[in-house]
Enzyme design. Structure first.
Site, PDB file in Angstrom:
ATOM      1  CG  ASP A  58      -1.934  -0.991   1.256  1.00 58.36           C
ATOM      2  OD1 ASP A  58      -2.589  -1.116   0.219  1.00 58.36           O
ATOM      3  OD2 ASP A  58      -2.107  -1.674   2.288  1.00 58.36           O
ATOM      4  CG  HIS A 265     -19.294  -1.785   4.881  1.00 60.47           C
ATOM      5  ND1 HIS A 265     -18.508  -1.326   5.921  1.00 60.47           N
ATOM      6  CD2 HIS A 265     -20.121  -0.760   4.562  1.00 60.47           C
ATOM      7  CE1 HIS A 265     -18.859  -0.068   6.203  1.00 60.47           C
ATOM      8  NE2 HIS A 265     -19.842   0.286   5.395  1.00 60.47           N
ATOM      9  CG  ASP A 282     -20.644   3.438  -0.086  1.00 64.51           C
ATOM     10  OD1 ASP A 282     -19.927   4.451  -0.252  1.00 64.51           O
ATOM     11  OD2 ASP A 282     -21.117   3.107   1.026  1.00 64.51           O
ATOM     12  CG  ASP A 293     -18.912   7.697   2.524  1.00 61.44           C
ATOM     13  OD1 ASP A 293     -19.147   6.864   1.629  1.00 61.44           O
ATOM     14  OD2 ASP A 293     -19.101   7.472   3.735  1.00 61.44           O
ATOM     15  CG  HIS A 373     -26.872   1.608   7.389  1.00 61.09           C
ATOM     16  ND1 HIS A 373     -27.079   2.951   7.157  1.00 61.09           N
ATOM     17  CD2 HIS A 373     -27.183   0.968   6.225  1.00 61.09           C
ATOM     18  CE1 HIS A 373     -27.473   3.122   5.899  1.00 61.09           C
ATOM     19  NE2 HIS A 373     -27.558   1.935   5.303  1.00 61.09           N
ATOM     20  CG  HIS A 377     -20.083   8.294   8.658  1.00 61.01           C
ATOM     21  ND1 HIS A 377     -19.035   8.823   7.941  1.00 61.01           N
ATOM     22  CD2 HIS A 377     -20.745   7.469   7.791  1.00 61.01           C
ATOM     23  CE1 HIS A 377     -19.050   8.323   6.712  1.00 61.01           C
ATOM     24  NE2 HIS A 377     -20.084   7.505   6.579  1.00 61.01           N
ATOM     25  CG  HIS A 384     -16.455   5.759   8.932  1.00 56.40           C
ATOM     26  ND1 HIS A 384     -16.183   4.447   8.657  1.00 56.40           N
ATOM     27  CD2 HIS A 384     -17.547   6.057   8.175  1.00 56.40           C
ATOM     28  CE1 HIS A 384     -17.067   3.982   7.777  1.00 56.40           C
ATOM     29  NE2 HIS A 384     -17.902   4.942   7.475  1.00 56.40           N
ATOM     30  CD  GLU A 402     -23.768   6.414   5.090  1.00 55.01           C
ATOM     31  OE1 GLU A 402     -23.721   5.354   4.448  1.00 55.01           O
ATOM     32  OE2 GLU A 402     -22.782   6.909   5.661  1.00 55.01           O
ATOM     33  CE1 TYR A 406     -28.349  -1.139   1.769  1.00 52.49           C
ATOM     34  CE2 TYR A 406     -29.292  -0.537   3.903  1.00 52.49           C
ATOM     35  CZ  TYR A 406     -28.464  -0.249   2.829  1.00 52.49           C
ATOM     36  OH  TYR A 406     -27.745   0.913   2.820  1.00 52.49           O
ATOM     37  NE  ARG A 415     -24.556   2.683   1.482  1.00 53.04           N
ATOM     38  CZ  ARG A 415     -24.312   1.385   1.368  1.00 53.04           C
ATOM     39  NH1 ARG A 415     -25.214   0.502   1.767  1.00 53.04           N
ATOM     40  NH2 ARG A 415     -23.179   0.950   0.853  1.00 53.04           N
ATOM     41  CD  GLU A 417     -22.305   7.440   2.124  1.00 47.36           C
ATOM     42  OE1 GLU A 417     -22.063   6.424   1.436  1.00 47.36           O
ATOM     43  OE2 GLU A 417     -21.769   7.663   3.221  1.00 47.36           O
TER      44      GLU A 417
END
Ligand code: GLY
Ligand code: MN
Ligand code: MN
Length: 450
Positions: A58, A265, A282, A293, A373, A377, A384, A402, A406, A415, A417
């Site tokens: 990374d 996720h 997303d 986001d 959910h 945030h 986050h 968001e 589901y 969703r 967002e």
């Protein structure tokens, strides 16, 4: 000699510029450090930079608090801030830098160290010293602590306690003092208080992250088709984000089609999209360390079925209900644990009530139980971003709205967002204003352009 040094500095400066991120003004980092020093109860703060990424897998990403306080984007550094009371009445800040390793620099490129001419100016920190001097500084700070012997629990040192170097440094100090050091206190909640309110310069970077992410979603409108794999869409997302100036996605992209649209996720992105599916995407980018986001839900063939559209409209209605309810200084996020709290300022509850009072599942039941959910945030350097969610949103707050529904039984997940911020007048502004929101707008954007 002078000429050689100047030439060297130009080499350093240009190689560092090539790596440079866009930054808030240097003075802003300084002001943040001074603001933190006022929260230290007369003590000192110690924060280490993030380690070099393992295995070159990374790219490097700095510790968020370290970056917030310094704008420094290299590993191996440490920052010490002393409140005036800890240093004979005078505020003090020191950036400790690792010694250059010429062999390693063949791999990493040229680094700046404390001996580099102009290092202090370049770093924008009052003092820059070699990291080899950190232990002696910590010794001085701790030994000078008059509370140390009187009250061993009254630690003078605030540190990022989740950082492995902190533990090593505190162990080393305890050993050198021949005693147990009073436990250091966690500095992160103090930095969080500062990070909760974004400055105009931070808002500008957040907008750039949003704009690059909008451009990415715009490319998706035209790319999504039955027969295409979720993974190829996630590859396109990477490409478009970087083409638009992002270092990386600000989190693992979620491209969930058909049944995968109901997994919050989902990130395997391994399915082939089918005619008649919805796909929840997303995905957003990080621009100069600031996150976006964004989620949009697309009909893979370009047209929502009546049932998909019904669910889509309810999710959008919930998002709009939360926006409409917003009052700066009063509204707060709430969250799933506070859904019992009937309060018009509890935004999560406002969205939940909207969903629970519109539409039904296949068994005639209300849809609230499918909003599994929280509504949103805080967003900043972190996607986050740390935030005290018991506090209402104020000018400078940045957060997502968001809502989602589901329903695995129907293979329908939706969703929507957006990242919003509160402007100086307390008005809610949507960074994604220009991105389609309604089902009609999404279908129009997906129409083939000839
Ligand atoms: N993309 C992660 C989230 O929406 O919270
Ligand atoms: Mn989010
Ligand atoms: Mn998201």
């Amino acid at each position: 000699m002078r000429r050689t040094l100047a030439a060297l500095f130009v080499v350093f400066a240009s190689s560092l510029t090539a790596l440079a991120l866009e930054s808030v003004p240097t003075g802003e980092y300084h002001a943040r450090r001074v603001a933190l020093s006022a929260q230290l109860n007369g003590g000192a703060a110690l924060i280490f930079a993030a380690d070099e990424a393992a295995l070159d897998f990374d790219p490097y990403r700095q510790d968020e608090d370290f970056y917030y306080l310094t704008g420094w984007n290299e590993p191996g550094a440490a920052l010490v801030i002393e409140a005036p009371a800890a240093n004979n009445g005078k505020y003090r800040e020191i950036l400790f830098l690792p010694t250059r390793n010429l062999r390693l620099e063949k791999y990493t490129g040229i680094k700046l160290d404390a001996a580099t001419p102009g290092a202090t100016q370049r770093a924008g920190v009052d003092e820059v010293r070699p990291i080899t001097e950190l232990p002696a500084e910590l010794d001085r700070i701790t030994v000078g602590d008059s509370t140390h012997n009187l009250n061993p629990t009254a630690a003078r040192l605030y540190a990022a306690l989740d950082e492995p170097h902190t533990t090593a440094a505190l162990d080393m100090l305890s050993a050198s003092l021949g005693s147990h050091l009073p436990p250091a206190k966690d500095v992160r909640p103090l930095v969080m208080q500062l990070r909760m309110t974004k400055s105009p310069a931070e808002l500008a970077l957040l907008r750039k992250a949003g704009d690059a992410s909008i451009a990415t979603h715009r490319a998706l409108f035209q790319a999504i088709k039955p027969g295409l794999s979720e993974r190829s869409i996630s590859g396109l997302i990477d490409y478009k984000l970087k083409e638009n100036g992002c270092e990386r996605p600000s989190y693992a992209s979620i491209v969930g089609s058909g049944p995968n649209s109901t997994t919050l996720h989902y990130s395997a992105n391994s399915r082939t999209m089918q005619d008649g599916d919805l796909v929840v995407i997303d995905a957003a980018g990080e621009y100069s360390m600031y996150a976006s986001d964004i989620t949009r839900t697309y009909p893979v063939n370009g047209h929502f079925t009546p049932r998909q559209r019904e669910i889509y409209d309810i999710v959008l209605g919930a998002q709009n209900a939360a926006r409409k309810a917003f009052v700066a200084g009063k509204s707060y996020m709430g969250g799933t644990l506070m859904r019992e709290r009937n309060d018009p300022h509890n935004l999560d509850k406002v969205a939940f009530d909207y969903i629970n009072s519109h539409g039904k599942d296949l068994h005639g039941e209300p849809l609230g139980k499918y909003f599994i959910h929280g509504l949103g945030h805080s967003v900043g350097i972190g996607v986050h971003d740390p935030y005290d969610y018991s506090k209402p949103f104020l000018p400078g707050s940045v957060f997502t709205i968001e809502p989602g529904i589901y329903i695995p039984e129907e293979g329908i997940g939706v969703r929507i967002e957006d990242v919003v911020y509160v402007d100086a007048n307390g008005k809610l502004i949507d960074f994604q204003d220009s991105l389609p929101h309604t089902a009609d707008e999404v279908e129009t954007a997906m129409k083939p352009v000839h």
